[in-house]
Scaffold this motif. Sequence first.
Motif, short mmCIF file in Angstrom:
data_model
loop_
_atom_site.label_atom_id
_atom_site.label_comp_id
_atom_site.label_asym_id
_atom_site.label_seq_id
_atom_site.Cartn_x
_atom_site.Cartn_y
_atom_site.Cartn_z
N GLN A 534 0.80 -1.22 0.00
CA GLN A 534 0.00 0.00 0.00
C GLN A 534 0.84 1.28 0.00
OE1 GLN A 534 0.22 -2.02 2.68
NE2 GLN A 534 1.14 -0.72 4.23
N ASP A 535 2.13 1.18 0.33
CA ASP A 535 2.96 2.38 0.45
C ASP A 535 3.74 2.72 -0.80
OD1 ASP A 535 2.22 3.10 3.05
OD2 ASP A 535 3.64 1.70 3.95
N LEU A 536 3.69 1.88 -1.83
CA LEU A 536 4.46 2.14 -3.04
C LEU A 536 3.76 3.18 -3.93
CD1 LEU A 536 5.89 -0.41 -2.02
CD2 LEU A 536 6.10 -1.15 -4.40
N ASP A 560 -2.05 -3.69 3.32
CA ASP A 560 -3.31 -3.28 3.95
C ASP A 560 -3.43 -1.77 3.83
OD1 ASP A 560 -5.56 -2.91 5.52
OD2 ASP A 560 -4.48 -3.08 7.41
N THR A 561 -4.41 -1.30 3.05
CA THR A 561 -4.53 0.14 2.83
C THR A 561 -4.93 0.88 4.10
OG1 THR A 561 -6.81 -0.19 2.03
CG2 THR A 561 -5.06 -0.09 0.38
N HIS A 562 -5.46 0.19 5.11
CA HIS A 562 -5.74 0.83 6.38
C HIS A 562 -4.45 1.26 7.09
CE1 HIS A 562 -9.21 -1.79 5.54
NE2 HIS A 562 -9.92 -0.82 6.08
N GLY A 573 -4.57 -1.51 -11.60
CA GLY A 573 -4.96 -1.89 -12.96
C GLY A 573 -4.50 -0.87 -14.00
N SER A 574 -4.52 0.42 -13.64
CA SER A 574 -4.10 1.46 -14.59
C SER A 574 -2.60 1.45 -14.81
CB SER A 574 -4.54 2.84 -14.07
OG SER A 574 -3.81 3.19 -12.90
N ASP A 610 -9.44 2.37 0.17
CA ASP A 610 -9.49 1.72 -1.14
C ASP A 610 -8.83 0.35 -1.08
OD1 ASP A 610 -6.50 1.97 -2.51
OD2 ASP A 610 -6.89 3.50 -1.00
N ASP A 611 -8.95 -0.40 -2.18
CA ASP A 611 -8.37 -1.75 -2.24
C ASP A 611 -7.22 -1.83 -3.24
OD1 ASP A 611 -9.65 -1.54 -4.66
OD2 ASP A 611 -10.78 -3.41 -4.47
N LEU A 612 -6.63 -0.69 -3.58
CA LEU A 612 -5.51 -0.58 -4.54
C LEU A 612 -5.94 -0.81 -5.99
CD1 LEU A 612 -2.51 -2.36 -2.73
CD2 LEU A 612 -2.93 0.08 -2.98
N ASP A 613 -7.25 -1.03 -6.23
CA ASP A 613 -7.67 -1.30 -7.60
C ASP A 613 -9.00 -0.64 -7.93
OD1 ASP A 613 -6.72 -2.48 -9.95
OD2 ASP A 613 -8.18 -4.09 -9.79
N GLY A 614 -9.25 0.52 -7.33
CA GLY A 614 -10.45 1.27 -7.67
C GLY A 614 -11.67 0.95 -6.85
N GLY A 615 -11.61 -0.09 -6.00
CA GLY A 615 -12.72 -0.45 -5.14
C GLY A 615 -12.46 -0.03 -3.70
N THR A 616 -13.29 -0.52 -2.79
CA THR A 616 -13.12 -0.20 -1.37
C THR A 616 -12.72 -1.44 -0.60
OG1 THR A 616 -15.49 -0.58 -0.96
CG2 THR A 616 -14.79 1.68 -1.46
N ASP A 617 -12.06 -1.22 0.52
CA ASP A 617 -11.63 -2.32 1.39
C ASP A 617 -12.18 -2.06 2.79
OD1 ASP A 617 -10.42 -4.62 2.19
OD2 ASP A 617 -8.38 -3.85 2.18
N ASN A 618 -12.35 -3.12 3.56
CA ASN A 618 -12.82 -2.95 4.94
C ASN A 618 -12.21 -4.04 5.81
OD1 ASN A 618 -14.72 -5.37 5.17
ND2 ASN A 618 -15.57 -4.33 3.38
N LEU A 619 -12.44 -3.93 7.10
CA LEU A 619 -11.89 -4.89 8.06
C LEU A 619 -12.99 -5.82 8.59
CD1 LEU A 619 -9.42 -2.60 10.03
CD2 LEU A 619 -8.84 -4.36 8.36
N GLY A 620 -14.01 -6.04 7.78
CA GLY A 620 -15.10 -6.92 8.18
C GLY A 620 -14.58 -8.32 8.50
#
Length: 785
Positions: A534-536, A560-562, A573-574, A610-620
């Motif tokens: 996530q840090d790159l 982990d983007t959190h 993807g881009s 985010d999830d590094l690919d345009g979507g969202t991420d969560n800790l569910g």
Amino acid sequence: MTGTGPGTPTKSVTLRLLDKADKEIVKLDRAIVGAVYKFQHEFRKNPEAGGFDLKQLKGHDRLWSARVNREYRALLLRLAGDDWLLVSVKHRGHVHRNLDRLTYGINQVTGAIEYVDLQVVEEGVLRPTAPTAQAPPAEPSPAPPSPSAEPRPETEPRPETAPQSAADDEARLFSEFTAEQLADLGVAEPLIPIVLKLTTDDELLGLAEYAPRHTGEVLLRLRDGVPYDQVMQQVTDPLTGRRDDGAREPVDTDDWQTAVERSQTVVITDDASLQSIIEEGDFGRWKVFLHPTQEKLVHRAYSGPARVSGGPGTGKTIVALHRVKHLVDRLPPGHTKPVLLTTFNRNLAADLRTRLMSLGGPETLARVDITHVDQLATRVVSESAPGSGKRRIDDAQALLEWRQLLLETGENRWDAEFLSDEWNQVILGQAVASRSEYFRARRAGRGRSVTRPDRAEIWQLAERFTQRLEVSGLETYRQVAERAAQLEIARRHKIEERRKRQEENAGPGNIHAESGTGAWLRHRYRHIVVDEAQDLSPAHWKMLRAMAPQEPDDLFLVGDTHQRIYDNQVTLGSLGVHIRGRSARLTLSYRTTHEILKSATHLLDGTDYDDLDGGTDNLGGYRSVLHGMRPWLRGAESWDGELDLVAEQVRAWHHVARESVAVCVPTNDMADDVVSRLARRGIVATKITSDGPKGGEGVHVGTMYRFKGLEYRCMIIAGVSEGKVPRSSVDAWESTDKTRHQRELRRARSLLFVAATRARDALVITWSGGPSRFLRPLRAPGANG
């Protein structure tokens, strides 16, 4: 084996630790832990030594007891003549009183060895709820209890359970499941009657702390609302063999040697490993154990780039290290390093090297290039233009250069932070090389809109900034990364063109370089594994993508983007890194307790990631099967008073090795203050710098950025005051650039989240003046209930 003595003296016996025995041992008094260390050292040499008083426990065919010291006994399962499994260390009174409550066997579903002390489990289930974290009283409160304190044994027998009414039945957590269903999931059968009576989450956590790990994970997943069939598929099935007809492979409940290989055990073979008990309270289970869910990810064949995400402590780095070893094991013999293991942080790269050496030995290390990503970019650029002589600066230093430029030019329309971000994320991020290209560049996510005349002004300032760096003999790491990316992309194009010509003329084959050296022109690596993905930055990803051919198992990313603490927003993807359909998420934390985890996730309340690919991420579903004290929140009137609180708390943890205690603060100046105050109180402390701790001894002190990838038994986060976390300047963006404002708040939350999740056993958060707004969910009534 029942009724027989230990037999003739044995040399170099194998001594293993059953899962959770290590966690139990490190909670004992430090002197007892030292006695356990000595016991294991001597036992491995000769278990027949008279001082051990080794004897088989009455009524048990495999369970033995051995003397650790005058008060404590080690409980061991004898797997074979020279193979022993340490399952627990208990006070001798507990052992003798509860012989009929000690159960063990081979799980008929998972095939693993399970040991359960029913008395301890019931005590954990009945343990009163710990005090809720809240704002401290006006007078300084006493330090929280020692994280090593053991639960107090029950002095009265547990009352008989009253008959269940219909209302009671509805209140039970697992009333919808039968005993047979739970057993089929692999829940330890001696615990099923207790499981079916649980009515509160506190009872469940008490059970999960002392139950076999698989049992705890199954129950927590069910409690999270995960469907039964999904728990079976994701948690239980990976532990069981399946025949072609879909039926499970039968488990031989008398085959203890096979069972031990399927269990979560650690084999202790040397005193250095044992000494880690004393120094770190950590047996290093990761060196030999992968959870089946993790193992599946490590050994899977991927058709392209793959990503593993998960919260802190879920084993992402462990998965990355084992993945590297797996890839190396599949390589043909050779002396090259076709596998790259990289990360963003220099300290983390050094840690990865040490851990991979422990895991795979010199043979594995010899085939892997381990380096942090900016060092890799520097190497690429230096090969292309050796001896440039420029000094490289980071983002913070570059920002100072922007400020100086604006001061010298008298420019006041644009602030340095905005221009620095525009240069990093748009101009460098998209490899913009001309004014006309900048006019066409996309600025998605930048928040503040700019007109065409605005772009003309910004471009002129960017050119002056670049010239300023050139004249001063400076270049930023982001410049280097972008140049390295372009060099590697050009190299890849040359490889592809040569291959295409060869295939057209003579079929596929090796490709020679055009240079006069006669060296082979090929991709630098065959496989690339990235930790803390996530840090790159975008430039880093473009460089890495070009460094390996687009083939199966090319890129493997964990992150982990959190926990993103640097301002690098990317959509993989881009950038040519396509992970869709090849992503997995880990949800079980092995590091920290449920109580600390719950508080830490509250720090992120209401924030999207985010999830590094345009979507969202969560800790569910992010959970821990470890149980402990709730975090303590303490305030002071001034920073000086807060420093006294910090010193007082560190002293209260006198029983914990100093190197396993840390103090984290927002700024370097505050870190210096903490080191100084601890020294005045006679406490040795060492500051963590970009190169790691300055010294090898003492409490570790540093800023939040320095604690990425580290962990400690006890942690203090000090200075969590409004105006410091987040810093007061962040709110200046709220009226001028709401997107930037939200991004900076998210980054500040992530920093605090990372710091909080470094703690394994105990966490204390302090402030002076007013507490940070991020602490509101933790201070609300019932927040940690």
